[in-house]
Design a protein around this motif. Sequence first.
Motif, short mmCIF file in Angstrom:
data_model
loop_
_atom_site.label_atom_id
_atom_site.label_comp_id
_atom_site.label_asym_id
_atom_site.label_seq_id
_atom_site.Cartn_x
_atom_site.Cartn_y
_atom_site.Cartn_z
N LEU A 127 18.53 26.59 51.79
CA LEU A 127 19.55 27.62 51.55
C LEU A 127 19.02 28.71 50.63
CD1 LEU A 127 22.81 25.49 51.12
CD2 LEU A 127 22.15 26.89 53.07
N VAL A 128 18.22 28.34 49.64
CA VAL A 128 17.63 29.34 48.73
C VAL A 128 16.73 30.30 49.50
CG1 VAL A 128 16.01 29.65 46.81
CG2 VAL A 128 17.77 27.89 46.68
N TYR A 129 15.87 29.76 50.38
CA TYR A 129 14.99 30.63 51.17
C TYR A 129 15.80 31.60 52.03
CZ TYR A 129 11.72 26.80 50.07
OH TYR A 129 10.97 25.84 49.45
N LYS A 130 16.80 31.06 52.70
CA LYS A 130 17.59 31.90 53.61
C LYS A 130 18.38 32.95 52.84
CE LYS A 130 18.07 28.22 57.07
NZ LYS A 130 17.06 28.78 57.96
N ALA A 131 19.01 32.54 51.74
CA ALA A 131 19.84 33.49 50.99
C ALA A 131 19.01 34.64 50.45
CB ALA A 131 20.54 32.76 49.83
N THR A 132 17.82 34.36 49.94
CA THR A 132 16.96 35.43 49.43
C THR A 132 16.66 36.45 50.50
OG1 THR A 132 15.95 33.89 47.84
CG2 THR A 132 14.77 35.93 48.30
N LYS A 133 16.31 35.99 51.68
CA LYS A 133 16.02 36.91 52.79
C LYS A 133 17.25 37.70 53.20
CE LYS A 133 14.55 33.91 55.79
NZ LYS A 133 13.99 33.35 57.03
N TYR A 134 18.34 37.00 53.40
CA TYR A 134 19.54 37.66 53.92
C TYR A 134 20.09 38.69 52.93
CZ TYR A 134 19.43 33.64 57.12
OH TYR A 134 19.06 32.69 58.04
N TYR A 135 20.08 38.33 51.64
CA TYR A 135 20.55 39.29 50.64
C TYR A 135 19.71 40.56 50.68
CZ TYR A 135 23.09 35.37 48.45
OH TYR A 135 23.93 34.31 48.20
N MET A 136 18.40 40.40 50.72
CA MET A 136 17.50 41.56 50.71
C MET A 136 17.73 42.43 51.94
SD MET A 136 15.04 43.14 49.14
CE MET A 136 13.71 44.30 49.43
N TRP A 137 17.80 41.83 53.09
CA TRP A 137 17.95 42.61 54.33
C TRP A 137 19.27 43.37 54.36
CZ3 TRP A 137 16.36 37.82 57.70
CH2 TRP A 137 15.00 37.63 57.59
#
Length: 481
Positions: A284-294
């Motif tokens: 979830l940490v990996y996904k959230a970091t990407k999604y927030y940035m995009w």
Amino acid sequence: MMIIGLFTYRIILRSLGVTDYGVYGAVSGIITGFMLLTNTLAAAISRFITVALGKGDAERLRATFGTSLFIMAAFCVLLALLAESAGLWYLHNKMHIPPGRMAAAGAVLHSSLLVLVLNMLSLPYTAAINAHEHMDAYAGISILEAVLKLAVALLVFMSSSDRLAVYAWLLVLSALISRGAYALYSCRHFRECRTLPRCDAALVKEIGAFAGWNFVGSGVYMLNTQGVNQLMNLFFGVGMNAARGVADKVEQVLRQFATNIALAMNPALTKAYAGGDKAFAFDLVYKATKYYMWILWVLTLPFLTDAASILRLWLGEVPPEAAVFTSLTLLCFVVDFTPSVLNVLEQANGRIRRYYLLTSAAAAVVFPLAWLAYVRGLPAWSGYAVFIGGYVLKGAVMLRVVCRDTGLPAGEYWRQALLPALVPALLGLGAVAALARCLPESWWRFIPVAAAGLVVMGASIWGFGLTPGEKDFVTSKLRGR
């Protein structure tokens, strides 16, 4: 909510004018600073309620909620004493208020304090809604709150009285209705929310210790935002506060949007880590970091080249420096919010003392460097540049500490989160900058520029950002449609 919020702000700025809105932003900033500090208690309460719910401990859940109500009531009394003493002294003795506007400024101070108190008392109820993941209720009440603020703006526009004072007191009524709705829904649907305030000494100590260290981080952030806002008032006057107010409103709308997205991620992450499922929590940490940035970068890109055109189209009359402030504010927000999921993981872990000491020390360089820049005669926007540098440093420290405390693999975070987030962002920035140089400056240029950034980022996200599993998920959803 974003659409309503942007339209509401347009009406308010036209109704109040640049000077009165600058007064509102500067004076309410005194209370807003306290609100940022109360967010530390909100984070602690949300964390303890979510952990108790995840462990299925009904008695501890009731005790946590009742103790949270007690803590918030006590904190409201303390803040009221501070605001009505130190706040009034600062308003009358230190702030640069235009002649004849001191009475209205006093109304802003008192009403902002009442809004703060209502928000604080409702925090345990909103934390319960989020912990139970009743996002439909949260969305509905949030939209109600946005509609109420739009109604306030329209009433202010039609008012023949002192519009600044009218605006300030109508916001109190709006907060009373919306925050009351959170309490009523929670009491009706969650048994623990019917608990009366109680003082559980052990829980007060536990929540207080957790919030105390969180308070350090929020205090530094308050100093770096509202503190710099007060520096601008001292060095440049209320006109610069009005320009910063425009930029802050754009950020506020974007922050609300991003925070609502994070609400869908944070309870699941906290429950997974508290329940021992670290692999799922790290994913979830990996996904959230990407999604927030995009998501944030797509919304930010048009402002980097055409902020002035967008603001004129939105507001009509725009305060000087507002375009530059808006572009830099959004850059600051992206830098600050993208790694924020690491903070959630550390809070779920619970070992936060060293984390807040080190990250706060890294971020604490912003205020003194901004003050030094203004003393040396640098322009007002230099404070934003200092903020970006300070929070890049904070993000690096945050990653190192979280990886050490929780076992999050730093190499995997770079490979699965940061690099997939940064590559599409940089390609989108390159496309936007290239197209902006080719097209003549005009009010419509941001439309093709934004479209180009969206297309390039979408293609690069698919090519570089998504994992095979994420691509399969998206494909299956599209086929299902």
